[in-house]
Design a protein around this motif. Structure first.
Motif: not given
Length: 154
Positions: A56-58, A15-17, A114-115, A102-103
């Motif tokens: 920025y992600l909403s 997950l570090s990337s 997000v990719v 990723r959330e």
């Protein structure tokens, strides 16, 4: 103890990337008598492989008792805006469709991610946010693009 540490370290290195979001703010959208209100959360994250880019992600965050306990499933709607905030520098090879954020949006089965894609013809980075689920994903998505431009020196 060592048997437990190895899977944790392997999981962290995988997950570090992937970037982690920094909460910028939030607004309440639905009042809940018990537990936190439903909200729209605004987060910022830097692309871990592209210096000089911040996104920025909403996204929706479900409240109530289940939301307060982390058991609610968040809605799939999200919006993204990425911007060049400094000189752009690639930190390794970029792979089209590579996950940069990723959330978790439910207890187990759903996540928002997000990719990144690199449109070489137009020298532009393109970021796509979408929600997926183990069995069925959502077609709801949002896209943003950053043309790679020279950054002025001060």
């Amino acid at each position: 103890m060592k048997a437990l540490a190895l899977p944790v370290l392997l999981g962290y290195s995988l997950l570090s990337s992937v970037a982690f979001g920094e909460k910028i703010g939030e607004v309440s959208t639905v009042f809940k008598w018990l537990g936190p209100n439903d909200k729209i959360v605004l987060e910022a994250f830097d692309d871990p492989k592209v210096a000089g880019v911040t996104c920025y992600l909403s996204r929706a965050k479900t409240g109530g008792v289940k939301g307060g306990l982390g058991l609610a499933e968040d809605r799939s709607e999200a919006s993204i805006a990425c911007r060049q905030v400094g000189p752009i520098e690639f930190r390794g090879d970029l792979k089209d469709g590579e996950e940069v954020f990723r959330e978790r949006t439910s207890l187990v089965f759903k996540s928002m991610q997000v990719v990144r894609f690199f449109d070489r013809t137009r020298n532009t980075l393109v970021y796509l946010v979408y929600s997926d689920r183990v069995i069925e994903g959502s077609p709801q998505n949002s896209v943003t693009a950053i043309p790679i431009l020279p950054w002025p020196e001060h």
